[in-house]
Design a protein around this motif. Structure first.
Motif, PDB file in Angstrom:
ATOM      1  N   ASP A 127       0.092  -5.459  -4.173  1.00  0.00           N
ATOM      2  CA  ASP A 127       0.357  -4.791  -4.097  1.00  0.00           C
ATOM      3  C   ASP A 127       0.263  -3.422  -3.140  1.00  0.00           C
ATOM      4  O   ASP A 127       0.755  -3.083  -2.414  1.00  0.00           O
ATOM      5  CB  ASP A 127       0.461  -3.457  -5.631  1.00  0.00           C
ATOM      6  CG  ASP A 127       1.201  -3.790  -6.694  1.00  0.00           C
ATOM      7  OD1 ASP A 127       2.191  -4.815  -6.938  1.00  0.00           O
ATOM      8  OD2 ASP A 127       0.927  -3.892  -7.864  1.00  0.00           O
ATOM      9  N   LYS A 128      -1.293  -3.162  -3.011  1.00  0.00           N
ATOM     10  CA  LYS A 128      -1.707  -2.511  -1.991  1.00  0.00           C
ATOM     11  C   LYS A 128      -0.992  -2.619  -0.513  1.00  0.00           C
ATOM     12  O   LYS A 128      -0.977  -2.106   0.109  1.00  0.00           O
ATOM     13  CB  LYS A 128      -2.983  -2.129  -2.195  1.00  0.00           C
ATOM     14  CG  LYS A 128      -3.652  -1.730  -3.280  1.00  0.00           C
ATOM     15  CD  LYS A 128      -4.991  -1.205  -3.507  1.00  0.00           C
ATOM     16  CE  LYS A 128      -5.744  -0.407  -4.033  1.00  0.00           C
ATOM     17  NZ  LYS A 128      -7.297  -0.520  -4.372  1.00  0.00           N
ATOM     18  N   VAL A 129      -1.560  -3.810  -0.791  1.00  0.00           N
ATOM     19  CA  VAL A 129      -1.250  -4.294   1.110  1.00  0.00           C
ATOM     20  C   VAL A 129      -0.078  -4.340   0.584  1.00  0.00           C
ATOM     21  O   VAL A 129       0.887  -3.889   2.361  1.00  0.00           O
ATOM     22  CB  VAL A 129      -1.365  -6.140   0.680  1.00  0.00           C
ATOM     23  CG1 VAL A 129      -0.509  -6.466   2.109  1.00  0.00           C
ATOM     24  CG2 VAL A 129      -2.958  -6.126   0.701  1.00  0.00           C
ATOM     25  N   ASP A 130       1.262  -4.602  -0.057  1.00  0.00           N
ATOM     26  CA  ASP A 130       2.104  -4.481  -0.044  1.00  0.00           C
ATOM     27  C   ASP A 130       3.070  -2.471   0.830  1.00  0.00           C
ATOM     28  O   ASP A 130       3.567  -2.378   2.229  1.00  0.00           O
ATOM     29  CB  ASP A 130       3.343  -4.848  -1.012  1.00  0.00           C
ATOM     30  CG  ASP A 130       3.798  -6.575  -1.494  1.00  0.00           C
ATOM     31  OD1 ASP A 130       2.955  -6.771   0.185  1.00  0.00           O
ATOM     32  OD2 ASP A 130       4.107  -6.548  -2.350  1.00  0.00           O
ATOM     33  N   ASP A 131       2.068  -1.893  -0.165  1.00  0.00           N
ATOM     34  CA  ASP A 131       2.291  -0.282  -0.075  1.00  0.00           C
ATOM     35  C   ASP A 131       2.348   0.325   1.995  1.00  0.00           C
ATOM     36  O   ASP A 131       2.596   0.804   2.248  1.00  0.00           O
ATOM     37  CB  ASP A 131       1.374   0.447  -0.893  1.00  0.00           C
ATOM     38  CG  ASP A 131       1.737   0.368  -2.467  1.00  0.00           C
ATOM     39  OD1 ASP A 131       3.488  -0.270  -2.793  1.00  0.00           O
ATOM     40  OD2 ASP A 131       1.575   0.255  -3.457  1.00  0.00           O
ATOM     41  N   TYR A 132       1.041  -0.608   2.125  1.00  0.00           N
ATOM     42  CA  TYR A 132       0.493  -0.119   3.417  1.00  0.00           C
ATOM     43  C   TYR A 132       1.449  -0.789   4.252  1.00  0.00           C
ATOM     44  O   TYR A 132       1.875  -0.234   5.414  1.00  0.00           O
ATOM     45  CB  TYR A 132      -1.667  -0.639   3.455  1.00  0.00           C
ATOM     46  CG  TYR A 132      -2.122  -0.044   2.945  1.00  0.00           C
ATOM     47  CD1 TYR A 132      -2.529   1.146   2.598  1.00  0.00           C
ATOM     48  CD2 TYR A 132      -3.116  -0.616   1.880  1.00  0.00           C
ATOM     49  CE1 TYR A 132      -3.374   1.976   2.216  1.00  0.00           C
ATOM     50  CE2 TYR A 132      -3.596   0.514   1.597  1.00  0.00           C
ATOM     51  CZ  TYR A 132      -4.532   1.474   1.526  1.00  0.00           C
ATOM     52  OH  TYR A 132      -5.033   2.029   1.163  1.00  0.00           O
ATOM     53  N   THR A 133       1.830  -2.068   4.352  1.00  0.00           N
ATOM     54  CA  THR A 133       2.952  -2.551   5.138  1.00  0.00           C
ATOM     55  C   THR A 133       3.782  -1.373   5.814  1.00  0.00           C
ATOM     56  O   THR A 133       4.518  -1.455   6.286  1.00  0.00           O
ATOM     57  CB  THR A 133       3.377  -4.157   4.779  1.00  0.00           C
ATOM     58  OG1 THR A 133       1.754  -5.143   4.553  1.00  0.00           O
ATOM     59  CG2 THR A 133       4.277  -4.587   5.788  1.00  0.00           C
TER      60      THR A 133
END
Length: 153
Positions: free
Chosen positions: A33-39
């Motif tokens: 989820d964090k990676v998706d948010d940063y992306t």
């Protein structure tokens, strides 16, 4: 007999660790989820930068091609003309050079070393002003060399 006790103890420990792993939380979902948010955030910022760049390029095309001047430290550079058409703080030789259009500038008087250094600096991403300062050649001449390089690539 001692061997069977060891096997049973290890089996019990394995079952306990397996049960603990089933009930413990999975951090992979949170990390994903964090990676998706940063992306998503990065994509939005990149889109905003590209939009701004496109807007600035359109403004540059719309701008008048006449030279104007701006201050940098103690030197006045020519990059735009004021509304009355006569920059006041620019040396006369700079005015004569700025009045020439880039198409009318003869770059054949430059040496191959000067032209190569201009192209090298341009390829490295330096601005026209920085290149002009580095090789001690006027901005219109640097622009003419770069334009010639781009056309004859």
């Amino acid at each position: 007999m001692n061997l069977w006790i060891l096997i049973i103890v290890l089996l019990v420990i394995a079952i306990i660790l397996f049960a603990i792993s089933l009930f413990s939380g999975n951090d992979a979902d949170a990390l994903e989820d964090k990676v998706d948010d940063y992306t998503e955030q990065f994509s939005k910022e990149l889109f905003a930068i590209k939009s701004r760049l496109t807007e600035l390029e359109k403004q540059e095309v719309v701008r008048d091609d006449s030279p104007a001047f701006y201050q940098s430290e103690d030197v006045t550079y020519l990059s735009d003309t004021p509304e009355n058409g006569v920059p006041t703080d620019v040396p006369v030789n700079d005015l004569a050079e700025a009045d020439q259009t880039v198409d009318a500038i003869d770059i054949s008087t430059l040496s191959e070393d000067e032209m190569d250094s201009i192209i090298k600096l341009y390829s490295q991403g330096y601005t026209m002003q920085e290149i002009s300062d580095a090789v001690n050649i006027g901005i219109p001449i640097v622009q003419a060399v770069v334009d010639d390089y781009i056309e004859n690539r």
